[in-house]
Motif scaffolding. Structure first.
Motif, mmCIF file in Angstrom:
data_model
loop_
_atom_site.group_PDB
_atom_site.id
_atom_site.type_symbol
_atom_site.label_atom_id
_atom_site.label_comp_id
_atom_site.label_asym_id
_atom_site.label_seq_id
_atom_site.Cartn_x
_atom_site.Cartn_y
_atom_site.Cartn_z
ATOM 1 N N SER A 82 -3.622 4.300 -1.032
ATOM 2 C CA SER A 82 -4.511 4.833 -0.010
ATOM 3 C C SER A 82 -4.810 6.292 -0.359
ATOM 4 O O SER A 82 -3.930 7.137 -0.319
ATOM 5 C CB SER A 82 -3.815 4.736 1.350
ATOM 6 N N VAL B 229 0.846 -1.195 0.000
ATOM 7 C CA VAL B 229 0.000 0.000 0.000
ATOM 8 C C VAL B 229 0.882 1.245 0.000
ATOM 9 O O VAL B 229 1.780 1.379 0.825
ATOM 10 C CB VAL B 229 -0.937 0.025 1.234
ATOM 11 N N ASP C 72 0.875 5.058 0.731
ATOM 12 C CA ASP C 72 0.066 5.984 1.500
ATOM 13 C C ASP C 72 -0.033 7.329 0.790
ATOM 14 O O ASP C 72 0.811 7.690 -0.030
ATOM 15 C CB ASP C 72 0.651 6.156 2.895
ATOM 16 N N TYR C 73 -1.049 8.093 1.128
ATOM 17 C CA TYR C 73 -1.347 9.346 0.443
ATOM 18 C C TYR C 73 -0.283 10.411 0.584
ATOM 19 O O TYR C 73 -0.245 11.362 -0.181
ATOM 20 C CB TYR C 73 -2.696 9.899 0.914
ATOM 21 N N HIS C 74 0.614 10.305 1.513
ATOM 22 C CA HIS C 74 1.625 11.348 1.680
ATOM 23 C C HIS C 74 2.694 11.327 0.598
ATOM 24 O O HIS C 74 3.670 12.046 0.672
ATOM 25 C CB HIS C 74 2.273 11.272 3.061
ATOM 26 N N TRP D 94 -6.976 9.722 0.384
ATOM 27 C CA TRP D 94 -7.746 10.434 1.395
ATOM 28 C C TRP D 94 -8.513 11.558 0.702
ATOM 29 O O TRP D 94 -8.050 12.107 -0.294
ATOM 30 C CB TRP D 94 -6.819 10.983 2.466
#
Length: 100
Positions: A69, A18, A20-22, A71
Motif C-alpha cells: 500500500s 498487504v 501498509d506504508y508505515h 501513499w
C-alpha cells in the motif's frame, strides 16, 4: 511469514498480504528501510524486513500475493524528497491550497 504459514496450517483461505506504508523509514521512501540501497543514516534499526526478496519468494511458493500500500505523501526527511522537490528538475509535487 508466520501468519501466512498459520493460515495454510489451518486451511484458511488467504490469497493476498498487504504491507501498509508505515513500514518505510519516512513517508515517501517507498522501499523497505532495510534495503541495501537505502543510505545508512536513513535505515531502520532492528527492522522487520531482513530479506524482503526471500520473503516475497516464500509467499509466492505458498500461492500468496504480496501487495504494498503506497501513499502519495513525501516527508521532508524522505530519501526522495530533495530530488522530487527540486524546482530545477520540474518539481514533482503538487502544492496544496496552503502552499505546502
Amino acid at each position: 511469514l508466520r501468519v501466512a504459514s498459520e493460515y495454510r496450517k489451518r486451511k484458511l483461505p488467504l490469497s493476498v498480504i498487504v504491507i501498509d506504508y508505515h513500514h518505510w523509514a519516512h513517508e515517501g521512501d517507498w522501499r523497505f528501510c532495510d534495503d541495501a540501497d537505502v543510505p545508512p543514516d536513513k535505515r531502520c534499526h532492528g527492522g522487520c524486513w531482513p530479506d524482503p526478496t526471500a520473503m516475497a519468494a516464500q509467499l509466492q511458493e505458498m500461492d500468496i500475493t504480496l501487495a504494498i500500500s503506497v501513499w502519495p505523501d513525501v516527508d521532508v526527511e524522505s530519501i526522495n524528497y530533495v530530488n522530487m522537490s527540486n524546482p530545477h528538475n520540474d518539481s514533482m509535487f503538487i502544492r496544496g491550497k496552503s502552499g505546502l
